[in-house]
Design a protein around this motif. Structure first.
Motif, PDB file in Angstrom:
ATOM      1  N   PRO A   1       0.842  -1.201   0.000  1.00 12.45           N
ATOM      2  CA  PRO A   1       0.000   0.000   0.000  1.00 12.45           C
ATOM      3  C   PRO A   1       0.878   1.252   0.000  1.00 12.45           C
ATOM      4  O   PRO A   1       1.911   1.301   0.659  1.00 12.45           O
ATOM      5  CB  PRO A   1      -0.775  -0.102   1.314  1.00 12.45           C
ATOM      6  CG  PRO A   1      -0.636  -1.506   1.768  1.00 12.45           C
ATOM      7  CD  PRO A   1       0.621  -2.040   1.180  1.00 12.45           C
ATOM      8  N   LYS A   2       0.451   2.249  -0.781  1.00 13.14           N
ATOM      9  CA  LYS A   2       1.153   3.533  -0.828  1.00 13.14           C
ATOM     10  C   LYS A   2       0.191   4.601  -0.345  1.00 13.14           C
ATOM     11  O   LYS A   2      -0.864   4.804  -0.929  1.00 13.14           O
ATOM     12  CB  LYS A   2       1.574   3.881  -2.256  1.00 13.14           C
ATOM     13  CG  LYS A   2       2.844   3.261  -2.705  1.00 13.14           C
ATOM     14  CD  LYS A   2       3.413   3.931  -3.941  1.00 13.14           C
ATOM     15  CE  LYS A   2       2.516   3.865  -5.133  1.00 13.14           C
ATOM     16  NZ  LYS A   2       3.195   4.269  -6.373  1.00 13.14           N
ATOM     17  N   ASN A   3       0.552   5.260   0.740  1.00 12.98           N
ATOM     18  CA  ASN A   3      -0.214   6.392   1.237  1.00 12.98           C
ATOM     19  C   ASN A   3       0.556   7.642   0.843  1.00 12.98           C
ATOM     20  O   ASN A   3       1.582   7.969   1.453  1.00 12.98           O
ATOM     21  CB  ASN A   3      -0.387   6.294   2.757  1.00 12.98           C
ATOM     22  CG  ASN A   3      -1.186   5.065   3.140  1.00 12.98           C
ATOM     23  OD1 ASN A   3      -2.336   4.934   2.764  1.00 12.98           O
ATOM     24  ND2 ASN A   3      -0.559   4.145   3.856  1.00 12.98           N
ATOM     25  N   LEU A   4       0.069   8.318  -0.195  1.00  6.81           N
ATOM     26  CA  LEU A   4       0.755   9.486  -0.728  1.00  6.81           C
ATOM     27  C   LEU A   4       0.347  10.724   0.062  1.00  6.81           C
ATOM     28  O   LEU A   4      -0.829  10.928   0.350  1.00  6.81           O
ATOM     29  CB  LEU A   4       0.420   9.659  -2.207  1.00  6.81           C
ATOM     30  CG  LEU A   4       0.699   8.435  -3.093  1.00  6.81           C
ATOM     31  CD1 LEU A   4       0.264   8.706  -4.521  1.00  6.81           C
ATOM     32  CD2 LEU A   4       2.157   8.042  -3.030  1.00  6.81           C
ATOM     33  N   ASP A   5       1.334  11.524   0.401  1.00 11.44           N
ATOM     34  CA  ASP A   5       1.086  12.713   1.200  1.00 11.44           C
ATOM     35  C   ASP A   5       2.125  13.759   0.805  1.00 11.44           C
ATOM     36  O   ASP A   5       3.293  13.425   0.582  1.00 11.44           O
ATOM     37  CB  ASP A   5       1.225  12.346   2.689  1.00 11.44           C
ATOM     38  CG  ASP A   5       0.781  13.449   3.624  1.00 11.44           C
ATOM     39  OD1 ASP A   5       1.380  14.552   3.573  1.00 11.44           O
ATOM     40  OD2 ASP A   5      -0.140  13.207   4.422  1.00 11.44           O
ATOM     41  N   ARG A   6       1.734  15.019   0.753  1.00  5.35           N
ATOM     42  CA  ARG A   6       2.674  16.083   0.377  1.00  5.35           C
ATOM     43  C   ARG A   6       3.846  16.174   1.354  1.00  5.35           C
ATOM     44  O   ARG A   6       4.923  16.654   1.013  1.00  5.35           O
ATOM     45  CB  ARG A   6       1.957  17.423   0.257  1.00  5.35           C
ATOM     46  CG  ARG A   6       1.371  17.923   1.537  1.00  5.35           C
ATOM     47  CD  ARG A   6       0.741  19.309   1.408  1.00  5.35           C
ATOM     48  NE  ARG A   6       0.163  19.735   2.670  1.00  5.35           N
ATOM     49  CZ  ARG A   6       0.856  20.153   3.716  1.00  5.35           C
ATOM     50  NH1 ARG A   6       2.157  20.219   3.657  1.00  5.35           N
ATOM     51  NH2 ARG A   6       0.238  20.518   4.830  1.00  5.35           N
ATOM     52  N   ARG A   7       3.648  15.675   2.582  1.00  8.88           N
ATOM     53  CA  ARG A   7       4.710  15.713   3.599  1.00  8.88           C
ATOM     54  C   ARG A   7       5.679  14.535   3.474  1.00  8.88           C
ATOM     55  O   ARG A   7       6.682  14.474   4.162  1.00  8.88           O
ATOM     56  CB  ARG A   7       4.088  15.683   5.000  1.00  8.88           C
ATOM     57  CG  ARG A   7       3.153  16.839   5.276  1.00  8.88           C
ATOM     58  CD  ARG A   7       2.359  16.590   6.536  1.00  8.88           C
ATOM     59  NE  ARG A   7       1.533  15.397   6.346  1.00  8.88           N
ATOM     60  CZ  ARG A   7       0.917  14.745   7.331  1.00  8.88           C
ATOM     61  NH1 ARG A   7       1.037  15.165   8.580  1.00  8.88           N
ATOM     62  NH2 ARG A   7       0.178  13.700   7.079  1.00  8.88           N
ATOM     63  N   GLY A   8       5.343  13.596   2.625  1.00 15.45           N
ATOM     64  CA  GLY A   8       6.151  12.389   2.450  1.00 15.45           C
ATOM     65  C   GLY A   8       5.240  11.184   2.396  1.00 15.45           C
ATOM     66  O   GLY A   8       4.157  11.198   2.985  1.00 15.45           O
ATOM     67  N   ASN A   9       5.648  10.167   1.701  1.00  9.39           N
ATOM     68  CA  ASN A   9       4.812   8.985   1.490  1.00  9.39           C
ATOM     69  C   ASN A   9       5.069   7.928   2.562  1.00  9.39           C
ATOM     70  O   ASN A   9       6.122   7.917   3.205  1.00  9.39           O
ATOM     71  CB  ASN A   9       5.073   8.413   0.103  1.00  9.39           C
ATOM     72  CG  ASN A   9       4.807   9.438  -0.976  1.00  9.39           C
ATOM     73  OD1 ASN A   9       3.939  10.280  -0.832  1.00  9.39           O
ATOM     74  ND2 ASN A   9       5.570   9.360  -2.050  1.00  9.39           N
ATOM     75  N   LEU A  10       4.100   7.028   2.716  1.00  5.84           N
ATOM     76  CA  LEU A  10       4.182   5.979   3.722  1.00  5.84           C
ATOM     77  C   LEU A  10       3.696   4.670   3.113  1.00  5.84           C
ATOM     78  O   LEU A  10       2.662   4.641   2.442  1.00  5.84           O
ATOM     79  CB  LEU A  10       3.297   6.362   4.915  1.00  5.84           C
ATOM     80  CG  LEU A  10       3.279   5.406   6.098  1.00  5.84           C
ATOM     81  CD1 LEU A  10       3.207   6.202   7.386  1.00  5.84           C
ATOM     82  CD2 LEU A  10       2.140   4.426   6.010  1.00  5.84           C
ATOM     83  N   SER A  11       4.440   3.616   3.323  1.00  5.40           N
ATOM     84  CA  SER A  11       4.019   2.266   2.937  1.00  5.40           C
ATOM     85  C   SER A  11       4.100   1.376   4.162  1.00  5.40           C
ATOM     86  O   SER A  11       4.829   1.677   5.115  1.00  5.40           O
ATOM     87  CB  SER A  11       4.899   1.702   1.824  1.00  5.40           C
ATOM     88  OG  SER A  11       4.619   2.349   0.606  1.00  5.40           O
ATOM     89  N   VAL A  12       3.356   0.278   4.148  1.00 15.62           N
ATOM     90  CA  VAL A  12       3.280  -0.596   5.309  1.00 15.62           C
ATOM     91  C   VAL A  12       3.332  -2.057   4.863  1.00 15.62           C
ATOM     92  O   VAL A  12       2.902  -2.391   3.761  1.00 15.62           O
ATOM     93  CB  VAL A  12       1.990  -0.307   6.121  1.00 15.62           C
ATOM     94  CG1 VAL A  12       0.748  -0.640   5.303  1.00 15.62           C
ATOM     95  CG2 VAL A  12       1.978  -1.050   7.429  1.00 15.62           C
TER      96      VAL A  12
END
Length: 140
Positions: free
Chosen positions: A12-23
């Motif tokens: 999963p890719k959680n895209l965010d302007r502050r930086g992305n997160l995967s789990v």
């Protein structure tokens, strides 16, 4: 192409302007419970890691930073997987010979394993591995 069930798994890719997160979640994103995590880093140019198979252990390998190649071999055919993104990884089932090479500068490889460290689970001799793989295929 899948080599004995080995495959790239998108995370999963959680895209965010502050930086992305995967789990990565056990039994959800990967098909096993995580019993051990380790990482490989500061690999000198030209070095090869791995060069073994596991009798029971399954792994999930992610390039958290940089890039490297994972060469998988089932005793009859080989396949190279190039890992270079932190939002996917390589599932490696038990009974596959693996080695890692072509590490870029500052690469970081995360490996999640299905069993705790057990030296008896390793097969370091490639000829013995091929013999074991052929015997396994004969019984199928």
């Amino acid at each position: 192409m899948k080599l004995n069930g080995a495959k790239i798994i998108d995370l999963p890719k959680n895209l965010d302007r502050r930086g992305n997160l995967s789990v990565i979640e056990e039994l959800k994103n990967i098909p096993f419970k995580i019993k051990r995590a380790y990482w490989i880093y500061d690999v000198p140019g030209g070095e090869v890691r791995g060069g073994h198979a596991y009798k029971r252990n399954q792994e999930f390998i992610v390039a958290l930073s940089g890039s490297f190649d994972v060469i998988l071999d089932n005793g009859k055919e080989r396949q190279i997987f190039s890992l270079n993104r932190s939002y996917y990884g390589l599932y490696v089932p038990k009974g596959i010979w693996r080695q890692m090479q072509n590490f870029s500068t500052n690469s970081l490889a995360l490996i999640l394993a299905s069993i705790r460290f057990d030296v008896a689970d390793y097969v370091y001799d490639y000829e013995l591995f091929k013999q074991m793989a052929n015997e396994k295929n004969e019984h199928l």
